[in-house]
Design a protein around this motif. Structure first.
Motif, PDB file in Angstrom:
ATOM      1  N   GLN A  58       0.828  -1.203   0.000  1.00 41.70           N
ATOM      2  CA  GLN A  58       0.000   0.000   0.000  1.00 41.70           C
ATOM      3  C   GLN A  58       0.865   1.257   0.000  1.00 41.70           C
ATOM      4  N   ASP A  59       1.977   1.219   0.773  1.00 43.92           N
ATOM      5  CA  ASP A  59       2.899   2.359   0.765  1.00 43.92           C
ATOM      6  C   ASP A  59       3.392   2.642  -0.650  1.00 43.92           C
ATOM      7  N   LEU A  60       3.736   1.586  -1.362  1.00 44.37           N
ATOM      8  CA  LEU A  60       4.261   1.768  -2.715  1.00 44.37           C
ATOM      9  C   LEU A  60       3.163   2.243  -3.662  1.00 44.37           C
ATOM     10  N   GLN A  61       1.958   1.746  -3.482  1.00 50.09           N
ATOM     11  CA  GLN A  61       0.846   2.189  -4.326  1.00 50.09           C
ATOM     12  C   GLN A  61       0.513   3.659  -4.087  1.00 50.09           C
ATOM     13  N   ASP A  62       0.812   4.149  -2.885  1.00 46.69           N
ATOM     14  CA  ASP A  62       0.540   5.552  -2.563  1.00 46.69           C
ATOM     15  C   ASP A  62       1.673   6.488  -2.977  1.00 46.69           C
ATOM     16  N   ALA A  63       2.826   5.931  -3.331  1.00 41.33           N
ATOM     17  CA  ALA A  63       3.985   6.757  -3.677  1.00 41.33           C
ATOM     18  C   ALA A  63       3.749   7.473  -5.012  1.00 41.33           C
ATOM     19  N   VAL A  64       4.249   8.710  -5.106  1.00 44.07           N
ATOM     20  CA  VAL A  64       4.063   9.499  -6.318  1.00 44.07           C
ATOM     21  C   VAL A  64       5.402   9.977  -6.862  1.00 44.07           C
ATOM     22  N   ALA A  65       5.438  10.157  -8.150  1.00 44.47           N
ATOM     23  CA  ALA A  65       6.586  10.750  -8.828  1.00 44.47           C
ATOM     24  C   ALA A  65       6.230  12.184  -9.183  1.00 44.47           C
ATOM     25  N   THR A  66       7.180  13.086  -9.012  1.00 52.43           N
ATOM     26  CA  THR A  66       6.945  14.503  -9.297  1.00 52.43           C
ATOM     27  C   THR A  66       8.093  15.052 -10.141  1.00 52.43           C
ATOM     28  N   GLY A  67       7.939  16.299 -10.559  1.00 51.01           N
ATOM     29  CA  GLY A  67       9.042  17.005 -11.200  1.00 51.01           C
ATOM     30  C   GLY A  67       9.325  16.626 -12.632  1.00 51.01           C
ATOM     31  N   LEU A  68       8.334  16.115 -13.360  1.00 51.91           N
ATOM     32  CA  LEU A  68       8.558  15.780 -14.761  1.00 51.91           C
ATOM     33  C   LEU A  68       8.912  17.033 -15.565  1.00 51.91           C
ATOM     34  N   VAL A  69       9.955  16.937 -16.377  1.00 57.23           N
ATOM     35  CA  VAL A  69      10.319  18.015 -17.294  1.00 57.23           C
ATOM     36  C   VAL A  69       9.615  17.751 -18.618  1.00 57.23           C
ATOM     37  N   CYS A  70       8.732  18.640 -19.031  1.00 52.94           N
ATOM     38  CA  CYS A  70       7.858  18.335 -20.162  1.00 52.94           C
ATOM     39  C   CYS A  70       8.554  18.465 -21.506  1.00 52.94           C
ATOM     40  N   TYR A  71       9.687  19.165 -21.579  1.00 48.78           N
ATOM     41  CA  TYR A  71      10.241  19.526 -22.876  1.00 48.78           C
ATOM     42  C   TYR A  71      11.681  19.061 -23.097  1.00 48.78           C
ATOM     43  N   ASP A  72      12.263  18.322 -22.133  1.00 52.10           N
ATOM     44  CA  ASP A  72      13.693  18.030 -22.230  1.00 52.10           C
ATOM     45  C   ASP A  72      14.003  16.694 -21.587  1.00 52.10           C
ATOM     46  N   ARG A  73      15.285  16.391 -21.496  1.00 51.33           N
ATOM     47  CA  ARG A  73      15.785  15.152 -20.920  1.00 51.33           C
ATOM     48  C   ARG A  73      15.436  15.059 -19.442  1.00 51.33           C
ATOM     49  N   GLN A  74      15.040  13.845 -19.026  1.00 53.03           N
ATOM     50  CA  GLN A  74      14.938  13.548 -17.602  1.00 53.03           C
ATOM     51  C   GLN A  74      16.330  13.049 -17.190  1.00 53.03           C
ATOM     52  N   GLU A  75      17.054  13.823 -16.422  1.00 46.71           N
ATOM     53  CA  GLU A  75      18.474  13.557 -16.207  1.00 46.71           C
ATOM     54  C   GLU A  75      18.743  12.178 -15.626  1.00 46.71           C
ATOM     55  N   ASP A  76      17.854  11.679 -14.797  1.00 43.82           N
ATOM     56  CA  ASP A  76      18.051  10.356 -14.204  1.00 43.82           C
ATOM     57  C   ASP A  76      17.223   9.284 -14.896  1.00 43.82           C
ATOM     58  N   GLY A  77      16.617   9.623 -16.031  1.00 45.85           N
ATOM     59  CA  GLY A  77      15.785   8.672 -16.739  1.00 45.85           C
ATOM     60  C   GLY A  77      14.319   8.818 -16.372  1.00 45.85           C
ATOM     61  N   PHE A  78      13.466   8.218 -17.159  1.00 47.94           N
ATOM     62  CA  PHE A  78      12.031   8.286 -16.929  1.00 47.94           C
ATOM     63  C   PHE A  78      11.612   7.267 -15.861  1.00 47.94           C
ATOM     64  N   VAL A  79      10.702   7.661 -15.002  1.00 49.93           N
ATOM     65  CA  VAL A  79      10.169   6.746 -13.993  1.00 49.93           C
ATOM     66  C   VAL A  79       9.478   5.578 -14.698  1.00 49.93           C
ATOM     67  N   MET A  80       9.846   4.362 -14.308  1.00 50.08           N
ATOM     68  CA  MET A  80       9.253   3.154 -14.885  1.00 50.08           C
ATOM     69  C   MET A  80       8.899   2.180 -13.768  1.00 50.08           C
TER      70      MET A  80
END
Length: 383
Positions: free
Chosen positions: A139-161
């Motif tokens: 449940q903790d993991l299901q509640d976790a969120v990703a933030t800070g997406l850069v809409c127009y450029d590289r995601q420096e650490d890669g895309f959340v998968m």
């Protein structure tokens, strides 16, 4: 590596090699079992099959400069009855770019096949190590969120998968256990190109109503819809300004490439229900969308020596059979949202004058919507 194939990485958990990065100085979380055997964890980026009304197959290469296939961190969670086995995940920093040749070192973790029980849920996360702290239950993991997406450029650490599988007897062969996880991106990709000779140097745009927050794990559809409709949406660069378009070469054409987390702009039944339309949507009259939540691109582009404004919805607004009396919500529900791990490929034909910024004109558009790295689903042109 043939970039028209999914990226597969095998983590053979037998070789006596050290953990990388965050686990380099830690003891293995799990003690080896007495009877040996190997646990082989393999993962593919965008490699799962799809069952759609696909017309053809066009695997996406991914943009290396944007880090679309980059795996910089991996976190492996094993849940039994909803509780994290071992008290914490196993974490790696493999730094696999999509330019790798597929030959990777093996990682020793101490895991053995009898550390897993049939029915255990295995969750593998890429590029979101910052959410690991405090996760002790599913449940903790299901509640976790990703933030800070850069809409127009590289995601420096890669895309959340993320990817989740349930351990089953079919994964065992002798003393070995082989677990395969298909990693899918939380983000959607919007790709816009022009048919004809539109001068990109004169093009400006605003990306309207896109989400910068998403749950890390993919949710069941109704839960996903409920969640995304709680989000505050963003505009880039702002709700009142535009920015110069910087196209990049992809798929043999120059494209404006943007990213967004899932969003939904279905407005609910837009008209009174009747016998022919019991759900209340009269699709032969108008699309049931909420314009304040619809993800779209406002373009300022040239036509015949003048600059005009054009409105570009990022998804098809009406199904092909919108005049049918027996149409159901399932026929058009996916048109009014951005889905994770999908590409929204839009070809714009500017063959006439547009409008003003407050009253832009929608030009002729052609859409293709496809799972990222998977099969193409052809959608008819918007007239």
């Amino acid at each position: 590596m043939d970039k028209h194939k999914p990226i597969y990485i095998l983590l053979g958990l037998l070789a006596p090699l050290c953990l990388l990065a965050s686990c380099a100085e830690e003891e293995p979380v799990y003690a080896p079992s007495a009877d040996g055997g190997r646990v082989i964890l393999s993962y593919a980026v965008g490699g799962s099959p799809v069952t759609t009304r696909a017309q053809d197959t066009t695997p996406e290469d991914g943009i290396t400069s944007r880090g679309e296939n980059l795996v910089s961190t991996l976190d492996l969670f094993i849940f039994r009855d909803g509780v994290l086995v071992g008290g914490k995940p196993l974490s790696f920093s493999p730094s696999y770019e999509d330019s790798q040749d597929g030959s990777y070192e093996l990682l020793e973790t101490g895991l053995r096949p009898d550390d897993f029980q049939d029915g255990d849920q295995v969750c593998l996360l890429a590029n979101c190590h910052d959410i690991v702290g405090g996760v002790t239950t599913l449940q903790d993991l299901q509640d976790a969120v990703a933030t800070g997406l850069v809409c127009y450029d590289r995601q420096e650490d890669g895309f959340v998968m993320d990817g989740t599988v349930t351990v089953a007897a079919s994964m065992r062969s002798g003393n070995d256990l082989h677990i395969r996880v298909d990693l899918k991106r939380a983000a959607a990709k919007v790709r816009l190109s022009f048919a004809g000779n539109t001068d990109w140097d004169e093009v400006e745009y605003r990306f309207c109503h896109y989400a910068t927050t998403a749950t890390v794990l993919e949710r069941e559809e109704s839960a996903e819809r409920a969640y995304v409709n709680t989000l505050t949406l963003s505009d880039y660069p702002s709700a009142t300004t535009l920015t110069n378009a910087t196209p990049i070469a992809e798929d043999s054409k120059q494209c404006l490439v943007l990213y967004a987390y899932p969003n939904d702009w279905y407005s609910g039944p837009g008209y009174p229900a009747d016998n022919d339309h019991p759900d209340g949507d009269h699709l032969n009259v108008a699309a049931p969308i909420d314009p304040d939540r619809e993800t779209r691109i406002l373009l300022k582009a040239p036509y015949d020596g003048e600059l005009y404004y054009y409105d570009i919805p990022v998804n098809f607004r009406l199904p092909e059979n919108n005049d049918d009396l027996d149409i159901t919500f399932d026929d058009y529900k996916d048109l009014y949202r951005l889905q994770r791990n999908h590409i929204y490929d839009i070809t714009v034909t500017i063959d006439g004058p547009g409008g003003t910024e407050s009253e832009p004109v929608t030009p002729k558009l052609y859409y293709q919507v496809m799972p990222f790295d998977e099969e193409t689903v052809n959608i008819p042109a918007f007239e």
